[in-house]
Each structure stands twice: as structure tokens, then as C-alpha cells.
Design a protein around this motif. Structure first.
Motif, PDB file in Angstrom:
ATOM      1  N   ILE A  95       1.326  -1.274   0.062  1.00 29.09           N
ATOM      2  CA  ILE A  95       0.473  -0.198   0.509  1.00 29.09           C
ATOM      3  C   ILE A  95       1.180   1.134  -0.206  1.00 29.09           C
ATOM      4  N   ILE A  96       0.650   1.885  -1.044  1.00 27.77           N
ATOM      5  CA  ILE A  96       1.550   2.950  -1.393  1.00 27.77           C
ATOM      6  C   ILE A  96       1.311   4.187  -1.413  1.00 27.77           C
ATOM      7  N   GLY A  97       1.222   5.291  -0.035  1.00 25.60           N
ATOM      8  CA  GLY A  97       0.627   6.901  -0.176  1.00 25.60           C
ATOM      9  C   GLY A  97       0.968   8.075  -1.264  1.00 25.60           C
ATOM     10  N   PHE A 128       4.435  -0.609   3.339  1.00 24.03           N
ATOM     11  CA  PHE A 128       3.654  -0.021   3.586  1.00 24.03           C
ATOM     12  C   PHE A 128       4.492   1.762   3.729  1.00 24.03           C
ATOM     13  N   VAL A 129       3.700   2.210   2.626  1.00 22.65           N
ATOM     14  CA  VAL A 129       4.996   3.223   2.101  1.00 22.65           C
ATOM     15  C   VAL A 129       3.775   4.932   2.109  1.00 22.65           C
ATOM     16  N   SER A 130       4.415   5.711   2.818  1.00 22.82           N
ATOM     17  CA  SER A 130       3.621   7.064   2.652  1.00 22.82           C
ATOM     18  C   SER A 130       2.506   6.899   3.011  1.00 22.82           C
ATOM     19  N   VAL A 150      10.454  -6.430   4.076  1.00 24.57           N
ATOM     20  CA  VAL A 150       9.302  -4.940   4.744  1.00 24.57           C
ATOM     21  C   VAL A 150      10.313  -3.462   4.591  1.00 24.57           C
ATOM     22  N   ASN A 151       9.084  -3.168   3.556  1.00 24.82           N
ATOM     23  CA  ASN A 151       9.074  -2.353   3.074  1.00 24.82           C
ATOM     24  C   ASN A 151       8.598  -0.971   3.953  1.00 24.82           C
ATOM     25  N   VAL A 152       8.837   0.153   5.243  1.00 30.43           N
ATOM     26  CA  VAL A 152       7.941   0.962   5.535  1.00 30.43           C
ATOM     27  C   VAL A 152       8.280   2.276   4.615  1.00 30.43           C
ATOM     28  N   SER A 153       9.042   2.832   3.870  1.00 34.02           N
ATOM     29  CA  SER A 153       9.676   3.997   3.861  1.00 34.02           C
ATOM     30  C   SER A 153       8.627   4.750   3.861  1.00 34.02           C
ATOM     31  N   SER A 154       9.158   6.172   4.839  1.00 37.45           N
ATOM     32  CA  SER A 154       8.585   7.205   4.423  1.00 37.45           C
ATOM     33  C   SER A 154       7.393   7.706   5.197  1.00 37.45           C
ATOM     34  N   LEU A 174      15.141  -5.504   4.460  1.00 36.31           N
ATOM     35  CA  LEU A 174      14.616  -4.542   6.160  1.00 36.31           C
ATOM     36  C   LEU A 174      14.609  -3.153   4.825  1.00 36.31           C
ATOM     37  N   ILE A 175      13.811  -2.728   4.487  1.00 33.74           N
ATOM     38  CA  ILE A 175      13.531  -0.457   4.796  1.00 33.74           C
ATOM     39  C   ILE A 175      12.869  -0.122   5.172  1.00 33.74           C
ATOM     40  N   LEU A 176      14.000   0.668   6.030  1.00 30.88           N
ATOM     41  CA  LEU A 176      13.206   1.306   7.118  1.00 30.88           C
ATOM     42  C   LEU A 176      13.437   2.800   6.251  1.00 30.88           C
ATOM     43  N   ASP A 177      13.960   3.126   5.727  1.00 28.91           N
ATOM     44  CA  ASP A 177      14.050   4.631   4.786  1.00 28.91           C
ATOM     45  C   ASP A 177      12.950   5.877   4.777  1.00 28.91           C
ATOM     46  N   TYR A 178      13.542   6.999   5.138  1.00 30.52           N
ATOM     47  CA  TYR A 178      13.515   8.273   5.890  1.00 30.52           C
ATOM     48  C   TYR A 178      12.076   8.201   6.805  1.00 30.52           C
ATOM     49  N   LEU A 457      20.075  -3.300  -8.911  1.00 26.49           N
ATOM     50  CA  LEU A 457      20.558  -4.923  -7.575  1.00 26.49           C
ATOM     51  C   LEU A 457      19.304  -4.705  -6.590  1.00 26.49           C
ATOM     52  N   LEU A 458      19.083  -3.383  -6.164  1.00 26.35           N
ATOM     53  CA  LEU A 458      17.848  -3.369  -5.321  1.00 26.35           C
ATOM     54  C   LEU A 458      16.455  -4.087  -5.790  1.00 26.35           C
ATOM     55  N   SER A 459      16.079  -3.786  -7.020  1.00 22.09           N
ATOM     56  CA  SER A 459      15.248  -4.837  -7.301  1.00 22.09           C
ATOM     57  C   SER A 459      15.177  -5.738  -7.318  1.00 22.09           C
ATOM     58  N   ALA A 461      17.014  -7.852  -5.640  1.00 26.01           N
ATOM     59  CA  ALA A 461      16.925  -8.022  -4.412  1.00 26.01           C
ATOM     60  C   ALA A 461      15.862  -8.066  -3.233  1.00 26.01           C
ATOM     61  N   SER A 462      14.719  -7.014  -3.815  1.00 28.94           N
ATOM     62  CA  SER A 462      13.508  -6.754  -3.699  1.00 28.94           C
ATOM     63  C   SER A 462      12.765  -7.741  -4.055  1.00 28.94           C
ATOM     64  N   LYS A 463      12.571  -9.524  -5.437  1.00 29.17           N
ATOM     65  CA  LYS A 463      12.064 -10.110  -5.514  1.00 29.17           C
ATOM     66  C   LYS A 463      11.801 -11.291  -5.149  1.00 29.17           C
TER      67      LYS A 463
HETATM   68  C1  NAG Z   1      10.028   1.092  -0.744  1.00 27.52           C
HETATM   69  O1  NAG Z   1       8.444   1.133  -1.895  1.00 27.52           O
HETATM   70  C2  NAG Z   1       9.105   2.215  -2.059  1.00 27.52           C
HETATM   71  C3  NAG Z   1       7.064   2.297  -2.637  1.00 27.52           C
HETATM   72  O2  NAG Z   1       6.952   0.954  -4.138  1.00 27.52           O
HETATM   73  C4  NAG Z   1       9.625   1.773  -3.413  1.00 27.52           C
HETATM   74  O3  NAG Z   1       9.294   3.301  -4.211  1.00 27.52           O
HETATM   75  C5  NAG Z   1      11.113   2.069  -2.740  1.00 27.52           C
HETATM   76  O4  NAG Z   1      11.991   1.626  -3.733  1.00 27.52           O
HETATM   77  C6  NAG Z   1      11.297   0.773  -2.040  1.00 27.52           C
HETATM   78  N1  NAG Z   1      12.553   0.626  -0.988  1.00 27.52           N
HETATM   79  C7  NAG Z   1      13.002   0.341  -1.590  1.00 27.52           C
HETATM   80  C8  NAG Z   1      14.926   0.800  -1.012  1.00 27.52           C
HETATM   81  O5  NAG Z   1      13.305  -1.123  -2.331  1.00 27.52           O
END
Ligand code: NAG
Ligand code: NAG
Ligand code: NAG
Length: 464
Positions: A95-97, A128-130, A150-154, A174-178, A457-459, A461-463
Motif C-alpha cells: 500500500i503506497i500513499g 506500507f509506504v507514505s 518489509v518496506n515501511v519507507s517515508s 528490511l527497508i526503514l528509509d525516511y 540490484l535493489l529491485s 534483491a526485493s524480488k
Molecule cells: C520501498 O517502496 C517504495 C514504494 O514502492 C519504493 O519506491 C522504494 O524504492 C522501496 N524501497 C526500496 C529500498 O526498495
């Protein structure tokens, strides 16, 4: 499927009614296909989604929930919502806000949100982003044991990384950015054996990194930029899979980090490194991006870095690198951006820099286009830097000398020195041999992986 296959079996056992049998078979196949397409979510999981909709204060990302009664698994994925189901269970929930979404109101409860997620026992990927989420990550995250990504950025999360993450044995990313996370990177993180991507960009984490970070065998991407980390980076040489490390905008230093040689991207911009470069950099054959800018690096720049075969981006600006550049130096054919600005370099730009973006202002080079200092300035400053290096070396020797006098006799010391000299020369020989064998192999890998970049690389790794 079980029911239909037993019916099928019985049907096939019957010998008569052949055309009818065929017809039934056809119907069954069609039925089983349609069941497969519109997978029916377990009702407890549908209820959980309805509850999440409410707890998140009805965000626009979930507007399609309004038209859905229970058929969540058939919602078409969009840029703001993706739901994946498998055999009646939700496996992925993204879910991306909207960027810059304000914090949810005072009555929001992060504990209730995570408690609601417990009804989704097969959840592997959670984004759970933004969404304006705030509060510390609750301890009941421990119950979501299927989580892999887990991506709970922003959001506006605060507090430290809870120890309950230890129960997520399958956690890979594990992505806890922003967010507003604080505290240390916990030592126990090394007990998550699958951890591949760790991204903590733009938070308020602090302290030095735990030594145990160097023991995570699968670690591939480490992004710690925009925090308050300090001290020397622990030895990471054993992380054979490490490809991306980004330490930008922290207080790391003073020693250059010890890293594995397969790195693809190394960013240490804007830190407190202020000693010399490690010679090892010259053997990072897969390096594509190297950013050492805005530190206090001193001593001679290693021009062989220009010719690292994969290097495309090099920024060493804003340091005190010394040394003379020559016309005939070689550079990598991939190199397309070089920033040497604000150092103490002398000589001429290599001719191989032609047709590439090269910034070199505020050195003492003989360049007509970009503003330079008089060469006396670089010479004087270089001398001053040498005095500092020399002084710090002598100081080190003094303290070691004192200890040696106290702890060992002169003869013992001499034997020790001989043993060490022998050992070191053996080691050097060994490394030299290895290097000459390894070079072509590394080059091959480089060529195969020529399309890699940080984003990819990031994408990857997320797959799943
Ligand atoms: C976390 O999710 C957001 C929204 O899909 C994406 O833009 C961002 O790149 C993701 N972060 C990482 C490090 O993959
Ligand atoms: C993040 O934390 C800082 C300092 O603790 C605070 O000033 C700031 O308001 C917080 N930001 C948010 C969005 O919670
Ligand atoms: C090159 O480095 C200088 C000094 O750090 C900086 O001011 C400039 O913006 C950099 N140029 C580019 C294009 O990154």
C-alpha cells in the motif's frame, strides 16, 4: 481441487456414458480454472483488510476496497495497491500513499494495525509506504513470521529497531528509509541469517556499527546514508556478496573501511575519513561507482583507479588528495563522470578524459578552462599534510615501542620481528599468486554483469 480430482477419478472409472463423461470433464476443467482465477480469500483475511482500511483512515490508495465486498484477490494491481494471494491467503500487501502524507491523527494505533496483520499468516511481503504511520514498531511484529520483505519507507516511525525482528527468521529485505528511527544498529541483527538488503536511509540512527555486521553471509546491499553513525566501519571483508554500500552523510572515520573486492558501488561521501586511501581499492575490479567526496582524505591519489575496468562514476572532490597527473595515464572505457574538484592535484589532465564529463576546478593542474590555484599552494599544502601524516605515524610507533619494552626482552623482540617478517612475506607471496590467477576470472564476471546498477540490484534483491 481435492474434491474435483476424486470426482474425476470416479468418472474415469465408469465405463459407460462416454459422451456425457467427456462433457462433465470439460465442465470440471472450466470450473477449476475459474476457481483458480478468482481465488476466494479466507473470510478472516477479508475482514482483516477491511479493518486495515479503517485503521489507515481510508487512504485513497485503498479506494478500490469500497467497491469490493470480499473479492480482494481479483483487484488489479496499481502503482498504489498490490495484493497477491495464494490458495486463499494473502502473501503480498503493498500500500503506497502520497509522498509527504501527513501523520495519521492522534487516535491512530500502530499496535492495532500490526495486530490486524496477524490474521494474514502467509504474508511474505509488506510495503506500507507514505501512509502517515507513526509510533514505534510494535513488538507483535514477532508474530508475522512469514515476512521476507518489509518496506515501511517515508512514514513517521520512531524508536529503535525492536528485538522482536529476531523472530522473523525469513527476513531478507528490511527497508526503514525516511522515518524518525533512532538508536544503534543492534548487534543481534547478525542472527538474521537471510538478511540480504538493509536500508536505513535518512533516519536518526547513531553510534558505531556492530562488529557482527561483518558476519552476515548474504548481505548484498547496505544503505546507511543520512544518519548520525560515527567511528570506524567494522571489517566487512568477509561479506563475499556485498555489492552496494552507501555511507553518505554520516560521521564515519577516520580509517578507510575494509571491504570485500566484489563491490559494485561504494559511496562514502560527506563523512569524516581523513587518512589515506587503501591500496586495495586498486583491485576492486567490479566497481562501477566510487564516491569519496567531501571528506578529509589526504595523501597521494591512486591514478590506477581511473583504469578500474568497470568504473563509470568517480567523485573524489573536496579532499586533500595530492599527486601529479600525466597526459598518458589510462582510464576505463566505461568512465563517463569524474569530479576531481578542490584537491591538491598537479600536472595535466590525462588525454583519455576527452569527451567525458570531467570537473577539476580548484586544484593546481595546468587546465585553461577550469579555475586553478597557483602550484605553490598545492605544494605547500601537500607538505603540511605530509608533516601531519608523518607525525601521526611517529606517535603510533612511540606508544607501541613503550609497550614492547615493558612486555618483552630485546632478544624475544628480535625473534618476533623475524617471525613477523617471514609471515608477512609469505602472505604477500600468497596474495600475489592468488591475484594473478584471479584477475581473468573477475574480469569475466564483470562482463557478464555489465548491466548492473544500484537500482537494479535493489529491485533484484526485493524480488521473491
Ligand atoms: C520501498 O517502496 C517504495 C514504494 O514502492 C519504493 O519506491 C522504494 O524504492 C522501496 N524501497 C526500496 C529500498 O526498495
Ligand atoms: C523526528 O524527530 C525529530 C527529533 O526527535 C523531531 O524534531 C521531528 O519533529 C520528528 N519528525 C517527525 C515528522 O516526527
Ligand atoms: C564537483 O565537486 C564540487 C566540489 O565538491 C562540487 O561543488 C560540484 O557540485 C561537483 N560537481 C558535480 C557535477 O557533481
Amino acid at each position: 481441487m481435492l474434491v474435483s480430482s476424486s470426482i474425476l477419478h470416479r468418472l474415469l472409472m465408469t465405463e459407460s456414458l462416454f459422451p456425457l463423461k467427456l462433457l462433465l470433464l470439460l465442465l470440471l476443467i472450466i470450473a477449476s480454472f475459474s476457481v483458480h482465477n478468482a481465488e476466494q480469500l479466507q473470510s478472516s483475511q477479508s475482514q482483516s483488510l477491511v479493518k486495515i482500511h479503517q485503521l489507515l483512515n481510508y487512504p485513497s490508495a485503498l479506494s478500490s476496497f469500497n467497491q469490493t465486498s470480499s473479492d480482494f484477490c481479483s483487484i488489479e494491481p496499481t502503482s498504489t495497491l498490490t495484493l497477491s494471494c495464494y490458495e486463499g491467503n494473502i502473501t503480498q500487501l503493498h500500500i503506497i500513499g502520497n509522498n509527504g502524507f501527513p501523520p495519521l491523527p492522534q487516535d491512530f494505533s500502530i499496535d492495532s494495525l500490526f495486530a490486524t496483520l496477524e490474521a494474514l499468516p502467509s504474508l511474505k511481503v509488506l510495503s506500507f509506504v507514505s501512509l502517515g504511520l507513526w509510533g514505534p514498531i510494535p513488538s507483535n511484529i514477532a508474530h508475522l513470521t512469514s515476512l521476507e520483505i518489509v518496506n515501511v519507507s517515508s512514514n513517521y516511525f520512531s524508536g529503535s529497531i525492536p528485538i522482536q525482528f529476531l523472530d522473523l527468521r525469513n527476513l531478507r529485505t528490511l527497508i526503514l528509509d525516511y522515518n524518525n528511527f533512532t538508536g544503534l544498529i543492534p548487534d543481534w541483527l547478525s542472527s538474521l541469517p537471510e538478511l540480504t538488503v538493509l536500508s536505513l536511509k535518512n533516519n536518526a540512527f547513531s553510534g558505531s556499527l556492530p562488529k557482527s555486521l561483518g558476519t552476515l553471509p548474504n548481505l548484498r546491499v547496505v544503505i546507511l546514508s543520512g544518519n548520525n553513525f560515527s567511528g570506524d566501519v567494522p571489517n566487512l571483508r568477509k561479506l563475499k556478496n556485498l555489492q552496494v554500500i552507501d555511507l553518505e552523510d554520516n560521521h564515519f572515520g577516520p580509517h578507510f573501511p575494509t571491504l570485500p573486492k566484489k563491490l559494485v558501488s561504494l559511496v562514502v561521501r560527506k563523512n569524516k575519513f581523513h587518512l589515506g586511501l587503501s591500496k586495495e581499492l586498486e583491485s576492486y575490479y567490479q566497481l562501477q561507482k566510487l564516491d569519496l567526496s567531501l571528506n578529509g582524505f589526504v595523501g597521494p591519489f591512486l591514478p590506477s583507479i581511473f583504469s578500474l575496468p568497470s568504473l563509470s562514476y568517480l567523485d573524489i572532490s573536496g579532499n586533500k588528495f595530492t599527486g601529479k597527473l600525466f597526459h598518458n595515464m589510462s582510464c576505463s572505457s566505461e568512465l563517463n563522470f569524474v569530479n576531481l574538484s578542490s584537491n591538491l592535484l598537479t600536472g595535466r589532465l590525462p588525454t583519455c578524459f576527452k569527451h567525458r564529463v570531467v570537473l577539476c576546478a580548484r586544484n593546481c593542474l595546468s587546465s585553461e578552462e577550469q579555475e586553478q590555484h597557483p602550484s605553490s599552494l598545492c605544494q605547500n599544502e601537500a607538505l603540511a599534510v605530509e608533516v601531519i601524516i608523518d607525525h601521526s605515524h611517529r606517535h603510533k610507533h612511540d606508544t607501541q615501542g613503550n609497550k614492547a619494552v615493558v612486555t618483552s626482552s630485546v632478544i624475544g623482540g628480535m625473534v618476533g620481528v623475524m617471525v613477523i617478517v617471514g609471515f608477512v612475506s609469505m602472505l604477500i607471496k600468497k596474495m600475489y599468486n592468488k591475484e594473478s590467477v584471479k584477475k581473468p576470472v573477475t574480469r569475466l564476471i564483470t562482463e557478464n554483469g555489465s548491466t548492473t546498477n544500484t537500482a537494479k540490484l535493489l529491485s533484484d534483491a526485493s524480488k521473491l
